[in-house]
Write an enzyme that holds these catalytic residues in place. Structure first.
Site, PDB file in Angstrom:
ATOM      1  N   HIS A 103       0.805  -1.256   0.111  1.00  0.00           N
ATOM      2  CA  HIS A 103       0.021  -0.063   0.124  1.00  0.00           C
ATOM      3  C   HIS A 103       0.765   1.097   0.022  1.00  0.00           C
ATOM      4  O   HIS A 103       1.790   1.235   0.795  1.00  0.00           O
ATOM      5  CB  HIS A 103      -1.104  -0.047   1.211  1.00  0.00           C
ATOM      6  CG  HIS A 103      -1.681   1.208   1.237  1.00  0.00           C
ATOM      7  ND1 HIS A 103      -2.735   1.308   0.444  1.00  0.00           N
ATOM      8  CD2 HIS A 103      -1.410   2.380   2.016  1.00  0.00           C
ATOM      9  CE1 HIS A 103      -3.401   2.720   0.776  1.00  0.00           C
ATOM     10  NE2 HIS A 103      -2.685   3.214   1.628  1.00  0.00           N
ATOM     11  N   ASP A 115     -15.412   2.656   7.475  1.00  0.00           N
ATOM     12  CA  ASP A 115     -14.093   3.652   7.276  1.00  0.00           C
ATOM     13  C   ASP A 115     -14.862   4.833   6.288  1.00  0.00           C
ATOM     14  O   ASP A 115     -14.578   5.921   6.348  1.00  0.00           O
ATOM     15  CB  ASP A 115     -13.193   3.119   6.696  1.00  0.00           C
ATOM     16  CG  ASP A 115     -11.993   3.865   6.130  1.00  0.00           C
ATOM     17  OD1 ASP A 115     -11.624   4.559   6.949  1.00  0.00           O
ATOM     18  OD2 ASP A 115     -11.605   3.826   5.109  1.00  0.00           O
ATOM     19  N   ARG A 153     -14.951  12.917   8.898  1.00  0.00           N
ATOM     20  CA  ARG A 153     -13.572  13.491   9.404  1.00  0.00           C
ATOM     21  C   ARG A 153     -13.125  14.751   8.348  1.00  0.00           C
ATOM     22  O   ARG A 153     -12.524  15.702   8.796  1.00  0.00           O
ATOM     23  CB  ARG A 153     -12.627  12.496   9.278  1.00  0.00           C
ATOM     24  CG  ARG A 153     -12.661  11.502  10.452  1.00  0.00           C
ATOM     25  CD  ARG A 153     -11.697  10.312  10.275  1.00  0.00           C
ATOM     26  NE  ARG A 153     -10.301  10.672   9.872  1.00  0.00           N
ATOM     27  CZ  ARG A 153      -9.442   9.663   9.343  1.00  0.00           C
ATOM     28  NH1 ARG A 153      -9.927   8.765   8.741  1.00  0.00           N
ATOM     29  NH2 ARG A 153      -8.320  10.265   9.189  1.00  0.00           N
ATOM     30  N   SER A 210      -7.564   3.515   9.630  1.00  0.00           N
ATOM     31  CA  SER A 210      -8.349   3.494   8.354  1.00  0.00           C
ATOM     32  C   SER A 210      -7.622   2.976   7.076  1.00  0.00           C
ATOM     33  O   SER A 210      -8.162   2.163   6.374  1.00  0.00           O
ATOM     34  CB  SER A 210      -8.666   5.181   7.934  1.00  0.00           C
ATOM     35  OG  SER A 210      -8.764   5.305   6.522  1.00  0.00           O
ATOM     36  N   LYS A 220      -8.629  -1.241   5.464  1.00  0.00           N
ATOM     37  CA  LYS A 220      -9.038  -1.685   4.031  1.00  0.00           C
ATOM     38  C   LYS A 220      -7.996  -2.842   3.712  1.00  0.00           C
ATOM     39  O   LYS A 220      -8.395  -3.740   2.953  1.00  0.00           O
ATOM     40  CB  LYS A 220      -8.800  -0.210   3.338  1.00  0.00           C
ATOM     41  CG  LYS A 220      -9.691   0.645   3.513  1.00  0.00           C
ATOM     42  CD  LYS A 220      -9.793   1.832   2.585  1.00  0.00           C
ATOM     43  CE  LYS A 220      -8.949   2.870   3.350  1.00  0.00           C
ATOM     44  NZ  LYS A 220      -9.237   4.260   3.402  1.00  0.00           N
TER      45      LYS A 220
HETATM   46  N1  URA Z   1      -5.960   7.632   3.448  1.00  0.00           N
HETATM   47  C1  URA Z   1      -6.961   6.719   3.988  1.00  0.00           C
HETATM   48  O1  URA Z   1      -7.239   5.877   3.410  1.00  0.00           O
HETATM   49  N2  URA Z   1      -7.697   7.097   5.246  1.00  0.00           N
HETATM   50  C2  URA Z   1      -7.292   8.270   5.747  1.00  0.00           C
HETATM   51  O2  URA Z   1      -7.507   8.469   6.890  1.00  0.00           O
HETATM   52  C3  URA Z   1      -6.307   8.955   5.269  1.00  0.00           C
HETATM   53  C4  URA Z   1      -5.757   8.643   4.067  1.00  0.00           C
END
Ligand code: URA
Length: 433
Positions: A82, A161, A168, A183, A187
């Site tokens: 990632h 999320d 947010r 977050s 994923k």
């Molecule tokens: N990328 C994400 O997937 N989540 C965040 O909170 C910030 C950047």
């Protein structure tokens, strides 16, 4: 349990229990907890932080809020990569076939991009015929057969999320290490990874601009991954200028092919070898990271990495002949040079500005509904530390319109040319284990 008590507890700096975190996340996902209470909760986390245990519980609560990819039928250790994102980041397209050539199963779920250029899926769709719409059994079959498949986002992964991130975004709580780390990790874990290699960018074109912030985020994600039983490591890499020399979907595919041919830009190669060697090692396909790196260099030199790319493209109905003949990729009508006003050394390139310039050409989406032009983009002829003469080309715009003065101005504004010596920036700052 009452949400107001949990907000108060976090506001006063106390650690929340697993049950309390679950209560908040489940309640928010199913609509029982309103936005205003979740906003206060996120702000309390922003100021009071969370322990590693709380961060891991928050991650798992988000993972379990929706579907999870079941990769149990995929043989071997699935290592996911990632990147926190940057300009010209085509790493996945080069890295995935590179590690697959060494037997590392890459079962990747990717997204479309809302940003300077498309996401990995958009870039792959620059290859004529390429399809990311494959069902789970075909996806598993392809990964077992070829060690690589990429599928578009399907199912309802981490809905908590999605909802929390949107909240947010409008409540000034994006920039919180525990919230960002959970977050991102939610994923990765929901997509079925056994092990995770993180590329945390730092610099002007990165989400985290300062090295110490990037390091803190990397450490937070590695700690979450490990405490959830996933072998996780992070590399902190530079994003003070775009990665490689191309920004734009088809242009980036072409550059990834060149890298696999051993003819790509140095920085992209170094990053792929660094991330790749950790992926190969975590997948137990090499006894050490050094051995993994040597093996990666070997599959570039003997053409096996390029073969893996062809096999991958063919398996997903793409035209694999673009690998030998990249001129078959979409091309733009006009090539427009952006010329240096004075001679000197390039001392900085504001990555964000180059990204925005590429987006203005049509390489990225301004809104979710925007259509991407896969052919357009920017090629950087000069990078930091390179000499330039007055009137020499700094960059070439690949455009489908001649009306691009605003883009030329933006690219010129991104470059600084200095008279003294300039040292090339470091690419890899640190590894976090
Ligand atoms: N990328 C994400 O997937 N989540 C965040 O909170 C910030 C950047």
């Amino acid at each position: 349990m009452r949400m107001v008590d949990l907000i108060e507890k976090k506001r006063d700096g106390h650690a929340l229990t697993k049950e309390e975190i679950r209560y908040a996340i489940e309640g928010y996902t199913n609509g029982d907890i309103p936005d205003y209470q979740m906003s206060a909760f996120a702000m309390a986390i922003f100021f009071q932080d969370m322990s590693t245990e709380e961060r891991a519980e928050l991650t798992m609560a988000m993972v379990e809020s929706g579907d999870q990819m079941n990769l149990s039928d995929v043989e071997g250790i699935k290592v996911d990569k990632h990147s926190t994102g940057g300009v010209g980041d085509k790493t996945t397209i080069a890295l995935a076939p590179l590690v697959a050539a060494l037997g590392v199963p890459v079962a990747k779920m990717s997204g479309r991009g809302l940003g300077h250029t498309g996401g990995t899926i958009d870039k792959l769709e620059a290859i004529p015929g390429f399809s990311v719409e494959i069902n789970t059994s075909e996806f598993t079959r392809l990964v077992n057969k070829n060690k690589l498949a990429v599928v578009g986002q399907t199912g309802n992964l981490t809905p908590a999320d999605k909802k929390l991130y949107a909240l947010r975004d409008v409540t000034a709580t994006v920039n919180s290490i525990p919230l960002i780390a959970s977050s991102i990790m939610s994923k990765k874990i929901a997509s079925g990874a056994d092990a995770i290699v993180l590329d945390v960018k730092t610099g002007s074109g990165a989400f985290m601009k300062e090295l110490d912030q990037s390091k803190e985020l990397a450490e937070a994600m590695v700690a979450i991954g490990k405490s959830l039983g996933r072998d996780t490591m992070a590399v902190i890499s530079d994003m003070n200028q775009p990665l490689g020399r191309t920004i734009g979907n088809a242009l980036e595919v072409k550059e990834a092919i060149e890298m696999l041919r051993g003819e790509g830009p140095e920085d992209l190669l170094e990053l792929c070898l660094t991330l790749g060697s950790h992926m190969v090692y975590l997948a137990k396909q090499a006894a050490s990271v050094e051995e993994a790196k040597a093996k990666l260099k070997e599959v570039i030199a003997n053409g096996k990495a390029l073969e893996a790319l062809k096999t991958f493209i063919e398996a997903q109905n793409g035209d694999a002949s673009i690998v030998d003949d990249p001129s078959k990729l979409p091309t733009a009508k006009y090539l427009i040079e952006v010329k240096a006003a004075k001679a000197g050394m390039v001392s900085s390139i504001v990555a964000d500005k180059i990204g925005t310039a590429a987006m203005l050409l049509g390489a990225g989406r301004a809104t979710k509904e925007s259509e991407i032009d896969l052919a357009v983009g920017i090629v950087l002829n000069k990078k930091i530390g390179e000499k330039v003469e007055a009137g020499e080309s700094l960059a070439t715009l690949h455009a489908n319109s001649e009306d691009v003065q605003n883009v030329i101005d933006m690219v010129l504004g991104a470059y600084t040319i200095s008279s003294g010596e300039v040292i090339k920036p470091t690419l890899i700052y640190e590894e976090i284990h």
